[in-house]
Scaffold this motif. Structure first.
Motif, PDB file in Angstrom:
ATOM      1  N   GLU A   1       0.834  -1.201   0.000  1.00 37.43           N
ATOM      2  CA  GLU A   1       0.000   0.000   0.000  1.00 37.43           C
ATOM      3  C   GLU A   1       0.872   1.257   0.000  1.00 37.43           C
ATOM      4  O   GLU A   1       0.552   2.249  -0.675  1.00 37.43           O
TER       5      GLU A   1
ATOM      6  N   GLN B   1       2.168   1.740  -3.451  1.00 35.50           N
ATOM      7  CA  GLN B   1       1.113   2.269  -4.320  1.00 35.50           C
ATOM      8  C   GLN B   1       0.941   3.770  -4.131  1.00 35.50           C
ATOM      9  O   GLN B   1       0.792   4.519  -5.107  1.00 35.50           O
TER      10      GLN B   1
ATOM     11  N   ASN C   1      -8.376   0.696  -1.578  1.00 36.32           N
ATOM     12  CA  ASN C   1      -8.464  -0.313  -2.645  1.00 36.32           C
ATOM     13  C   ASN C   1      -9.788  -1.075  -2.663  1.00 36.32           C
ATOM     14  O   ASN C   1      -9.841  -2.254  -3.009  1.00 36.32           O
TER      15      ASN C   1
ATOM     16  N   ASP D   1     -12.006  -1.505  -7.575  1.00 38.28           N
ATOM     17  CA  ASP D   1     -10.966  -1.965  -8.493  1.00 38.28           C
ATOM     18  C   ASP D   1     -11.355  -1.719  -9.945  1.00 38.28           C
ATOM     19  O   ASP D   1     -12.375  -1.089 -10.249  1.00 38.28           O
TER      20      ASP D   1
ATOM     21  N   THR E   1      -8.121   1.658  -6.921  1.00 38.51           N
ATOM     22  CA  THR E   1      -6.859   1.065  -7.338  1.00 38.51           C
ATOM     23  C   THR E   1      -6.326   1.807  -8.565  1.00 38.51           C
ATOM     24  O   THR E   1      -7.073   2.514  -9.262  1.00 38.51           O
TER      25      THR E   1
END
Length: 459
Positions: free
Chosen positions: A33, A36, A336, A339, A363
């Motif tokens: 995470e 990301q 998230n 998606d 996402t």
């Protein structure tokens, strides 16, 4: 033409920044995470460092990817059966160049160091966008308050604060609530801090009760702020919230007050959810019933369908709330949750605005789908900044020993969200990226922090 490199998740990172991302992956293994969150920011900073190459020369971005301080500690406590339980506590103090570390505490079984680092990294730029003097930080524990008695929650909070208190202070680090940390938990935490320090330092925590230093509209602020921002997005595009069908994921604090403000502005919320599933109510969500179920009785959202008068609601267990057709989507649950497949479904149903009420709920794949479809997308660091902005207003009131009315605070919140929107839009347009809210938010927040860092030397 800018040369780019592609990460494993797809978005392009400017070649001049690829080494930063590679080093983040090497130094922080397994923290997906966090990777990301860093990637999402780095993919937008190519034009910024091209215009301002001194950010690269001074290694500002590398410094920002490394927290100022990471605190991990044991939290032992005793449950109602007399058994000793052990949890892990975290506080990541990320950046204090704009003010004391500021960010919430999250109590949830999923919390680990990577979770807290991703949240803290996002918080740096979110807080910078508010224009208020607050730095970025985040904390929490893998403790789950669900199903625990008030006495168990109190004992956990007291043990948690017994370790954390030494790192806090109104000029040092000021936590607030987040998932799993509401008024009850803030009360226990503040009581223990006061007990240990023998100081009534009201500004050390925000989200407090009104009778002991809290701010009116703080509870509502994140949800209200998200809708204020979504409304600004709509108006800027010549659209409106009035008469539109809206889906709000979650049924916690953010979602509840997002539903309230959407309804107040003339929209119709047709679905909300929790971890057990989601409810659909074509007649519009009955907010009073949701509040009673979630805030008073602390029950699952499926109870709504059983109790809704007229039988207009249905409950879908373990399904995706994004299957519900809507024109405006407000993901307000967790990271998230939305998606690529869900994004395709929303686009197929004609969604035209998606605004993140939660932290990074979409996402990278979902973001690509929205961008390709021309859907207006508001990132969480801008959309949900209303909560921390009102926390900063609470700090102002504590510092001046003052208390403001609900309407005054709410008007301040609306003005702050308007200003954030203008700042994001103006920055995007300045770089030739009109309508790109992700770029505008990242570039604007980053430059504010980077300039402050450079002004203070090598820190």
């Amino acid at each position: 033409m800018t040369t780019t490199a592609t990460t494993s998740t797809g978005p392009a990172i400017d070649k001049s920044l690829q080494h930063v991302y590679t080093e983040v992956l090497r130094r922080n293994p397994g923290e997906h995470e966090f990777h990301q969150a860093v990637e999402e920011v780095l993919t937008t900073l190519g034009p910024v460092v091209k215009r301002h190459p001194h950010y690269l020369a001074e290694r500002v971005i590398e410094r920002l990817c490394e927290p100022e301080r990471q605190i991990i500690f044991r939290v032992p406590w005793t449950d109602d059966a007399g058994q000793v339980q052990i949890n892990r506590g975290f506080r990541v103090e990320y950046s204090s160049v704009l003010g004391p570390f500021k960010g919430g505490l999250r109590f949830h079984p999923s919390v680990m160091l990577g979770t807290v680092k991703f949240l803290g990294f996002e918080q740096i730029f979110k807080n910078a966008l508010t224009g208020l003097p607050i730095g970025g930080g985040k904390g929490g524990s893998d403790f789950d308050p669900k199903g625990r008695s008030d006495a168990e929650v109190m004992r956990f909070c007291q043990s948690f604060m017994t370790e954390l208190y030494r790192h806090l202070g109104e000029y040092t680090d000021v936590p607030a609530g987040d998932i799993g940390v509401g008024g009850r938990e803030i009360g226990y935490l503040f009581g223990q801090y006061k007990r240990i320090t023998n100081r009534y330092e009201a500004g050390v925590l925000t989200g407090k009760g009104l009778a002991w230093g809290g701010s009116r509209a703080r509870k509502e602020a994140t949800g209200y702020g998200a809708v204020y921002f979504a409304n600004e997005m709509a108006r800027h595009a010549g659209l409106t919230l009035e008469g539109r069908d809206v889906v709000v994921s979650g049924s916690g604090n953010v979602a509840i007050y997002a539903i309230e403000k959407v309804t107040e502005l003339g929209g119709r919320v047709v679905a909300c959810s929790d971890s057990s599933g989601y409810v659909v109510d074509e007649g519009g969500i009955d907010l009073d019933l949701v509040k009673d179920i979630k805030e008073v009785r602390r029950e699952r959202i499926g109870q709504y369908a059983k109790e809704r008068r007229g039988g207009s609601a249905r409950f879908v267990e373990r399904g995706s709330i994004w299957d519900v057709p809507c024109e405006i989507a407000l993901p307000c649950a967790t990271q998230n949750e939305l998606d690529e497949d869900a994004a395709h479904t929303l686009v197929g149903h004609g969604v035209d605005i998606v605004a993140e009420g939660a932290n990074m709920p979409c996402t990278p794949g979902a973001l690509r789908v929205f961008k390709e479809a021309g859907v207006l997308f508001g990132p969480g660091k801008a959309v949900n900044a209303g909560g921390v902005a009102t926390s900063a207003l609470e700090m102002q009131q504590n510092a001046s020993r003052d208390s403001w009315t609900f309407d005054y605070t709410d008007n301040r919140l609306a003005a702050i969200m308007h200003n954030i929107h203008e700042r994001v839009v103006t920055t995007a347009e300045d770089y030739g990226r009109p309508g790109d809210y992700v770029f505008g938010a990242n570039a604007s927040g980053f430059t504010a922090v980077a300039d402050a860092m450079l002004a203070m030397g090598v820190i």
